[in-house]
Design a protein around this motif. Structure first.
Motif, PDB file in Angstrom:
ATOM      1  N   ALA A  39       0.869  -1.178   0.000  1.00 49.76           N
ATOM      2  CA  ALA A  39       0.000   0.000   0.000  1.00 49.76           C
ATOM      3  C   ALA A  39       0.904   1.226   0.000  1.00 49.76           C
ATOM      4  CB  ALA A  39      -0.899   0.006   1.231  1.00 49.76           C
ATOM      5  N   VAL A  40       0.938   1.931  -1.134  1.00 48.82           N
ATOM      6  CA  VAL A  40       1.781   3.121  -1.261  1.00 48.82           C
ATOM      7  C   VAL A  40       1.031   4.324  -0.706  1.00 48.82           C
ATOM      8  CG1 VAL A  40       3.071   4.599  -2.827  1.00 48.82           C
ATOM      9  CG2 VAL A  40       2.822   2.156  -3.347  1.00 48.82           C
ATOM     10  N   LYS A  41       1.655   5.008   0.254  1.00 49.78           N
ATOM     11  CA  LYS A  41       1.067   6.209   0.851  1.00 49.78           C
ATOM     12  C   LYS A  41       1.739   7.429   0.228  1.00 49.78           C
ATOM     13  CE  LYS A  41       0.393   3.876   5.275  1.00 49.78           C
ATOM     14  NZ  LYS A  41       0.227   4.098   6.723  1.00 49.78           N
ATOM     15  N   ALA A  42       1.039   8.094  -0.667  1.00 55.16           N
ATOM     16  CA  ALA A  42       1.638   9.207  -1.393  1.00 55.16           C
ATOM     17  C   ALA A  42       2.082  10.326  -0.461  1.00 55.16           C
ATOM     18  CB  ALA A  42       0.651   9.751  -2.428  1.00 55.16           C
ATOM     19  N   ARG A  43       1.272  10.632   0.540  1.00 59.23           N
ATOM     20  CA  ARG A  43       1.576  11.759   1.426  1.00 59.23           C
ATOM     21  C   ARG A  43       2.767  11.483   2.332  1.00 59.23           C
ATOM     22  NH1 ARG A  43      -0.446  15.607  -1.572  1.00 59.23           N
ATOM     23  NH2 ARG A  43      -2.667  15.372  -1.974  1.00 59.23           N
ATOM     24  N   SER A  44       3.084  10.211   2.540  1.00 62.68           N
ATOM     25  CA  SER A  44       4.271   9.883   3.325  1.00 62.68           C
ATOM     26  C   SER A  44       5.539  10.053   2.502  1.00 62.68           C
ATOM     27  CB  SER A  44       4.191   8.445   3.853  1.00 62.68           C
ATOM     28  OG  SER A  44       3.153   8.321   4.804  1.00 62.68           O
ATOM     29  N   GLU A  45       5.421   9.891   1.188  1.00 64.57           N
ATOM     30  CA  GLU A  45       6.576  10.109   0.304  1.00 64.57           C
ATOM     31  C   GLU A  45       6.866  11.600   0.150  1.00 64.57           C
ATOM     32  OE1 GLU A  45       8.776   8.171  -1.129  1.00 64.57           O
ATOM     33  OE2 GLU A  45       7.925   6.229  -0.616  1.00 64.57           O
ATOM     34  N   ASP A  46       5.840  12.357  -0.185  1.00 65.72           N
ATOM     35  CA  ASP A  46       6.017  13.793  -0.403  1.00 65.72           C
ATOM     36  C   ASP A  46       4.643  14.456  -0.382  1.00 65.72           C
ATOM     37  OD1 ASP A  46       6.534  16.388  -1.242  1.00 65.72           O
ATOM     38  OD2 ASP A  46       8.066  15.771  -2.703  1.00 65.72           O
ATOM     39  N   VAL A  47       4.355  15.183   0.664  1.00 66.74           N
ATOM     40  CA  VAL A  47       3.024  15.769   0.833  1.00 66.74           C
ATOM     41  C   VAL A  47       2.762  16.882  -0.179  1.00 66.74           C
ATOM     42  CG1 VAL A  47       3.692  17.554   2.499  1.00 66.74           C
ATOM     43  CG2 VAL A  47       1.393  16.548   2.614  1.00 66.74           C
ATOM     44  N   THR A  48       3.819  17.397  -0.819  1.00 73.17           N
ATOM     45  CA  THR A  48       3.656  18.533  -1.730  1.00 73.17           C
ATOM     46  C   THR A  48       3.403  18.111  -3.172  1.00 73.17           C
ATOM     47  OG1 THR A  48       6.030  18.717  -2.262  1.00 73.17           O
ATOM     48  CG2 THR A  48       5.238  19.860  -0.285  1.00 73.17           C
ATOM     49  N   ARG A  49       3.634  16.841  -3.489  1.00 67.90           N
ATOM     50  CA  ARG A  49       3.541  16.393  -4.881  1.00 67.90           C
ATOM     51  C   ARG A  49       2.186  15.780  -5.193  1.00 67.90           C
ATOM     52  NH1 ARG A  49       7.695  12.381  -6.706  1.00 67.90           N
ATOM     53  NH2 ARG A  49       7.053  13.096  -8.773  1.00 67.90           N
ATOM     54  N   ASP A  50       1.862  15.764  -6.474  1.00 64.13           N
ATOM     55  CA  ASP A  50       0.647  15.103  -6.927  1.00 64.13           C
ATOM     56  C   ASP A  50       0.774  13.605  -6.672  1.00 64.13           C
ATOM     57  OD1 ASP A  50      -1.866  14.848  -8.451  1.00 64.13           O
ATOM     58  OD2 ASP A  50      -0.579  13.817  -9.888  1.00 64.13           O
ATOM     59  N   PRO A  51      -0.224  12.983  -6.002  1.00 63.88           N
ATOM     60  CA  PRO A  51      -0.129  11.557  -5.700  1.00 63.88           C
ATOM     61  C   PRO A  51       0.146  10.684  -6.917  1.00 63.88           C
ATOM     62  CG  PRO A  51      -1.905  12.521  -4.434  1.00 63.88           C
ATOM     63  CD  PRO A  51      -1.415  13.594  -5.371  1.00 63.88           C
ATOM     64  N   ALA A  52      -0.439  11.031  -8.073  1.00 61.09           N
ATOM     65  CA  ALA A  52      -0.223  10.228  -9.276  1.00 61.09           C
ATOM     66  C   ALA A  52       1.254  10.190  -9.649  1.00 61.09           C
ATOM     67  CB  ALA A  52      -1.049  10.768 -10.424  1.00 61.09           C
ATOM     68  N   ALA A  53       1.951  11.314  -9.497  1.00 63.36           N
ATOM     69  CA  ALA A  53       3.382  11.363  -9.805  1.00 63.36           C
ATOM     70  C   ALA A  53       4.180  10.531  -8.808  1.00 63.36           C
ATOM     71  CB  ALA A  53       3.866  12.814  -9.802  1.00 63.36           C
ATOM     72  N   VAL A  54       3.773  10.578  -7.554  1.00 62.15           N
ATOM     73  CA  VAL A  54       4.436   9.768  -6.527  1.00 62.15           C
ATOM     74  C   VAL A  54       4.260   8.280  -6.836  1.00 62.15           C
ATOM     75  CG1 VAL A  54       4.431   9.124  -4.080  1.00 62.15           C
ATOM     76  CG2 VAL A  54       4.205  11.522  -4.733  1.00 62.15           C
ATOM     77  N   PHE A  55       3.039   7.888  -7.169  1.00 62.95           N
ATOM     78  CA  PHE A  55       2.780   6.474  -7.489  1.00 62.95           C
ATOM     79  C   PHE A  55       3.653   6.012  -8.653  1.00 62.95           C
ATOM     80  CE2 PHE A  55      -1.855   7.239  -5.966  1.00 62.95           C
ATOM     81  CZ  PHE A  55      -1.466   7.098  -4.651  1.00 62.95           C
ATOM     82  N   GLU A  56       3.776   6.861  -9.660  1.00 61.28           N
ATOM     83  CA  GLU A  56       4.577   6.503 -10.835  1.00 61.28           C
ATOM     84  C   GLU A  56       6.042   6.299 -10.458  1.00 61.28           C
ATOM     85  OE1 GLU A  56       5.678   8.322 -15.261  1.00 61.28           O
ATOM     86  OE2 GLU A  56       4.029   9.169 -14.085  1.00 61.28           O
ATOM     87  N   ASP A  57       6.557   7.190  -9.600  1.00 58.18           N
ATOM     88  CA  ASP A  57       7.959   7.077  -9.192  1.00 58.18           C
ATOM     89  C   ASP A  57       8.201   5.823  -8.354  1.00 58.18           C
ATOM     90  OD1 ASP A  57       8.532   9.396 -10.512  1.00 58.18           O
ATOM     91  OD2 ASP A  57       8.720  10.641  -8.718  1.00 58.18           O
ATOM     92  N   VAL A  58       7.282   5.526  -7.436  1.00 59.32           N
ATOM     93  CA  VAL A  58       7.431   4.342  -6.592  1.00 59.32           C
ATOM     94  C   VAL A  58       7.404   3.076  -7.445  1.00 59.32           C
ATOM     95  CG1 VAL A  58       6.354   2.951  -4.779  1.00 59.32           C
ATOM     96  CG2 VAL A  58       6.532   5.425  -4.506  1.00 59.32           C
ATOM     97  N   GLN A  59       6.472   3.008  -8.393  1.00 52.84           N
ATOM     98  CA  GLN A  59       6.403   1.843  -9.278  1.00 52.84           C
ATOM     99  C   GLN A  59       7.681   1.700 -10.100  1.00 52.84           C
ATOM    100  OE1 GLN A  59       2.535   1.034 -11.381  1.00 52.84           O
ATOM    101  NE2 GLN A  59       1.989   2.980 -10.464  1.00 52.84           N
ATOM    102  N   SER A  60       8.194   2.793 -10.601  1.00 53.88           N
ATOM    103  CA  SER A  60       9.411   2.761 -11.408  1.00 53.88           C
ATOM    104  C   SER A  60      10.584   2.219 -10.598  1.00 53.88           C
ATOM    105  CB  SER A  60       9.726   4.164 -11.924  1.00 53.88           C
ATOM    106  OG  SER A  60      10.917   4.172 -12.671  1.00 53.88           O
ATOM    107  N   GLU A  61      10.707   2.666  -9.349  1.00 48.63           N
ATOM    108  CA  GLU A  61      11.797   2.176  -8.501  1.00 48.63           C
ATOM    109  C   GLU A  61      11.598   0.709  -8.138  1.00 48.63           C
ATOM    110  OE1 GLU A  61      14.194   3.290  -4.364  1.00 48.63           O
ATOM    111  OE2 GLU A  61      12.541   4.564  -5.074  1.00 48.63           O
TER     112      GLU A  61
END
Length: 216
Positions: free
Chosen positions: A166-188
């Motif tokens: 379960a990827v928590k976008a706000r835990s990665e970066d509260v300032t970024r768009d969640p969709a962009a965070v999800f894409e980066d996490v999947q890529s890594e």
């Protein structure tokens, strides 16, 4: 009252039951967080459980029941207790002392639930306890670097195992768009896992993405 005997998408030991007239997922076990009960069955609240939400959304988790599980980010045991109700040995890693006390209480009536007061970012600290070749890693950690946590813990996973993240976008970066965070996490993640399925958990958890993956 039993509503159904389950479905192919549900692991053995997880059924749908009616609680106060509402059909809900349920497992057999002592209640942990004030959830409704029906005899030995306890309701599994998907609004308090990312894995419960993934099952409600019929994601292909691959769970069948009886698996050996490494649970990362067990907190007070809300979801880990449900997992231990239907799975095999369940190693529950939690770093914070306060929720870990509640996790210990949940484990008292669950001989297959093994709480570990450890940091999921440092798997070497529990490598002497957790057996290699676990069937499933369930990850629900509120920290930056969630993909890195999954990659570091892949050492425990069987070749044909599954990561349920379960990827928590706000835990990665509260300032970024969640969709962009999800894409980066999947890529890594893809440096060590093949992503099989993703689905937003918005119906139950804002700014969360459910991911099913297997090791490469």
């Amino acid at each position: 009252m039993t509503v159904s005997d389950g479905s192919p998408s549900l692991p053995a030991g997880v059924e749908r039951h009616a609680f106060d007239g509402t059909e809900r997922l349920a497992t057999r076990g002592d209640p942990v967080y004030g959830e409704p009960t029906d005899g030995p069955w306890r309701a599994w609240n998907p609004h308090r459980s990312k894995l419960g939400a993934m099952l409600e959304l019929e994601m292909a988790t691959g769970l069948e029941g009886g698996e050996t599980v490494l649970y990362l980010g067990a907190a007070s045991g809300t979801t880990a207790s449900h997992v231990a109700d239907f799975a095999g040995p369940t190693y529950a890693v939690e770093f914070a002392a306060r929720p870990a006390r509640d996790l210990l209480e949940a484990a008292e009536s669950r001989p297959r639930l093994f709480p570990l007061l450890k940091d999921a970012r440092k798997p070497e600290t529990y490598a002497h306890v957790v057996e290699s070749g676990v069937d499933v890693i369930v990850q629900d950690v509120a920290t930056r670097g969630q993909a890195r946590v999954a990659l570091e813990n892949s050492r425990f996973l069987a070749d044909d195992g599954r990561l349920l993240l379960a990827v928590k976008a706000r835990s990665e970066d509260v300032t970024r768009d969640p969709a962009a965070v999800f894409e980066d996490v999947q890529s890594e993640l893809e440096s060590g896992y093949e992503v099989l399925e993703t689905r937003k958990l918005e119906a139950y958890h804002a700014d969360h993405l459910g991911v099913v993956a297997r090791p490469r």
